[in-house]
Enzyme design. Structure first.
Site, PDB file in Angstrom:
ATOM      1  N   ASP A  36     -12.176   1.106  -3.826  1.00  0.00           N
ATOM      2  CA  ASP A  36     -11.750   2.348  -2.762  1.00  0.00           C
ATOM      3  C   ASP A  36     -10.399   2.059  -1.548  1.00  0.00           C
ATOM      4  O   ASP A  36     -10.124   2.640  -1.230  1.00  0.00           O
ATOM      5  CB  ASP A  36     -12.898   3.190  -2.532  1.00  0.00           C
ATOM      6  CG  ASP A  36     -13.068   3.412  -4.345  1.00  0.00           C
ATOM      7  OD1 ASP A  36     -12.575   3.421  -5.210  1.00  0.00           O
ATOM      8  OD2 ASP A  36     -14.808   3.421  -3.987  1.00  0.00           O
TER       9      ASP A  36
ATOM     10  N   GLU B 263      -9.114   9.949 -10.094  1.00  0.00           N
ATOM     11  CA  GLU B 263      -9.741  10.355 -10.673  1.00  0.00           C
ATOM     12  C   GLU B 263      -9.880  12.179  -9.949  1.00  0.00           C
ATOM     13  O   GLU B 263     -10.866  12.778  -9.885  1.00  0.00           O
ATOM     14  CB  GLU B 263     -10.429   9.641 -10.584  1.00  0.00           C
ATOM     15  CG  GLU B 263     -11.704   9.041  -9.832  1.00  0.00           C
ATOM     16  CD  GLU B 263     -12.985   8.625 -10.337  1.00  0.00           C
ATOM     17  OE1 GLU B 263     -13.246   7.978 -10.848  1.00  0.00           O
ATOM     18  OE2 GLU B 263     -13.077   7.548  -9.281  1.00  0.00           O
TER      19      GLU B 263
ATOM     20  N   TYR C 185     -14.059  -0.160 -15.759  1.00  0.00           N
ATOM     21  CA  TYR C 185     -14.556  -0.387 -14.321  1.00  0.00           C
ATOM     22  C   TYR C 185     -13.529  -2.281 -14.455  1.00  0.00           C
ATOM     23  O   TYR C 185     -13.716  -2.947 -13.866  1.00  0.00           O
ATOM     24  CB  TYR C 185     -15.772  -1.353 -15.826  1.00  0.00           C
ATOM     25  CG  TYR C 185     -16.899  -0.420 -15.243  1.00  0.00           C
ATOM     26  CD1 TYR C 185     -17.809  -0.010 -14.305  1.00  0.00           C
ATOM     27  CD2 TYR C 185     -18.484  -0.728 -15.722  1.00  0.00           C
ATOM     28  CE1 TYR C 185     -19.041   1.101 -14.286  1.00  0.00           C
ATOM     29  CE2 TYR C 185     -19.047  -0.332 -15.411  1.00  0.00           C
ATOM     30  CZ  TYR C 185     -19.698   0.580 -14.637  1.00  0.00           C
ATOM     31  OH  TYR C 185     -20.855   1.326 -14.155  1.00  0.00           O
TER      32      TYR C 185
ATOM     33  N   MET D  25      -9.945   4.760 -10.065  1.00  0.00           N
ATOM     34  CA  MET D  25     -10.734   5.435  -9.100  1.00  0.00           C
ATOM     35  C   MET D  25      -9.944   5.501  -8.094  1.00  0.00           C
ATOM     36  O   MET D  25      -8.947   5.645  -8.289  1.00  0.00           O
ATOM     37  CB  MET D  25     -11.125   4.280  -9.202  1.00  0.00           C
ATOM     38  CG  MET D  25     -12.519   3.627 -10.483  1.00  0.00           C
ATOM     39  SD  MET D  25     -12.870   2.611 -10.053  1.00  0.00           S
ATOM     40  CE  MET D  25     -14.163   2.434 -11.506  1.00  0.00           C
ATOM     41  N   GLY D  26     -10.852   6.745  -7.629  1.00  0.00           N
ATOM     42  CA  GLY D  26     -10.239   7.204  -6.203  1.00  0.00           C
ATOM     43  C   GLY D  26     -10.767   8.896  -6.366  1.00  0.00           C
ATOM     44  O   GLY D  26     -10.317   9.142  -6.509  1.00  0.00           O
TER      45      GLY D  26
END
Length: 418
Positions: free
Chosen positions: A144, A247, A296, A190-191
């Site tokens: 991240d 996200e 993933y 992701m985030g």
């Protein structure tokens, strides 16, 4: 003073290069036999310490360590577990120090993100309160890239490289299949609170009209009308539009647009923004729509690591051992950028107090295009981090990932019942 045991553990979401850090720790520790006796790993992070579930690394050969450094995932196992406050759960800390004492642990290295750095701080303070001789060092890691105090977090560069590659290749497919009806593609990355991974996909562009055409970040409140207008203008011009969405995109009130279930500790699992956006575009504009969720895959792509990232991951592991031997307690080896072209960096210790549980968000001067794009400064900062390739060995057409064989350390205490 007799040699003491060094205990290493992995925590939080793993990365494509966290095992390179582990290999760096073990390799460096072996250089100091007068100060470090055994090098142990805890299985599943601090949970392995509580359970006295420890692994001996002595049997790993030099070729084993080289193979370990090239494997994604977490070879020792990871966890998402926060220690309680010492006053709230003194038995938990008593158990930890019983395990440390039983195995003569004098150095504890915890490889993780901002929550893991809080664990290191708690253990450091608890050791001082008990007058127990323990040096605690945090080792940075997170895809991240939200750790403060370091120019970049090991793990981010490889995830960024994978996502930018995926966007470039998906964009070529999208361009080939575009037609009169219009077509859009959403990549959900992701985030939760920070848009670093989403931002990395902008590196995919080789020309101004290349994907991604729209960037949605947690740092920028979502405006549906502005978003749809930008998508429509792109499709009218090109026949298609590629969108990257973190996200954790939120509305103007700070409410997540999409969220999933809560776990037992009340942490909300995110996911679904890609599908939600694709259907919004289809319902409002009528375009054909597709979405993808790397999930993933973005943190596990050992076949496409950044050489820069891998080098930095090994370096922080090596530095963490040196800091522990120097008695630098409650610090983290941080990466300091010295220049962009050519990219130059060094490692220096950073105190953990301002790092633990803090989040580093995408800076405002990196965001452009009414919140839908990046600035040139952002791209100059990002580009060196994905440089270089280190490919794994292949066997029968696939990466040859063979997990290392560890010997379990004999338990000296009874089972943990906390």
């Amino acid at each position: 003073m007799a040699p003491r045991t060094l205990l290493y553990a992995q925590s939080g979401g793993v990365t494509a290069v966290i095992n390179a850090t582990a290999a760096g720790v073990i390799t460096e520790a072996r250089k100091h036999p007068a100060q470090i006796g055994r090098v142990l790993g805890a299985r599943q992070g601090v949970l392995g310490v509580l359970g006295e579930d420890l692994l001996d690394t002595a049997g790993l050969s030099v070729p084993d360590l080289a193979a370990l450094a090239g494997q994604p995932g977490g070879a020792f196992g990871s966890c998402r577990f926060d220690l309680d406050a010492p006053d709230d759960n003194p038995a938990q800390f008593e158990r930890l120090f019983e395990v440390f004492a039983a195995h003569e642990v004098g150095y504890f290295l915890y490889n993780g993100g901002n929550g893991s750095m809080d664990t290191v701080l708690k253990l450091s303070a608890a050791a001082r309160a008990r007058n127990y001789p323990l040096t605690c060092v945090g080792v940075p890691k997170t895809v991240d890239n939200d750790l403060v105090g370091t120019d970049v977090s090991p793990g981010y560069g490889s995830a960024a490289k994978y996502l930018a590659t995926s966007m470039r290749e998906a964009g070529m497919d999208l361009r080939a299949m575009s037609g009169r009806r219009g077509r859009i593609f959403v990549m959900e990355v992701m985030g939760r609170n920070c848009g670093w991974l989403a931002a990395a996909t902008v590196l995919a562009r080789q020309a101004p009209d290349d994907p991604p055409h729209v960037l949605l970040l947690p740092e920028v409140p979502f405006d549906a009308d502005a978003f749809l207008a930008r998508v429509e203008a792109c499709v009218e011009r090109l026949g298609y539009c590629a969108i990257t969405a973190a996200e954790g995109v939120r509305n103007r009130d700070g409410v997540l647009l999409v969220e999933q279930d809560e776990d037992v500790r009340g942490h909300v699992q995110l996911g679904g923004i890609g599908q939600w956006l694709a259907r919004l575009v289809h319902d409002r504009l009528g375009y054909k729509h597709h979405w993808a969720v790397p999930d993933y895959l973005q943190r596990a792509a050992g076949h496409l690591v950044s050489a820069t990232d891998r080098t930095q991951a090994e370096a922080v592991g090596q530095a963490a051992v040196r800091y522990a031997l120097e008695g630098r307690d409650a610090v983290m080896p941080a990466i300091v950028r010295e220049g962009d072209a050519p990219y130059r960096w060094r490692i220096e210790p950073a105190p953990l107090e301002p790092i633990a549980n803090a989040e580093r968000r995408l800076p405002a001067d990196f965001i452009a295009g009414a919140g839908f794009d990046l600035t040139g400064d952002a791209l100059r900062w990002l580009r060196p981090l994905i440089a270089g390739e280190i490919y794994p060995a292949f066997f029968e057409g696939l990466p040859d990932y063979r997990p290392p064989t560890f010997v379990a350390v004999g338990k000296k205490l009874g089972p943990y019942t906390g």
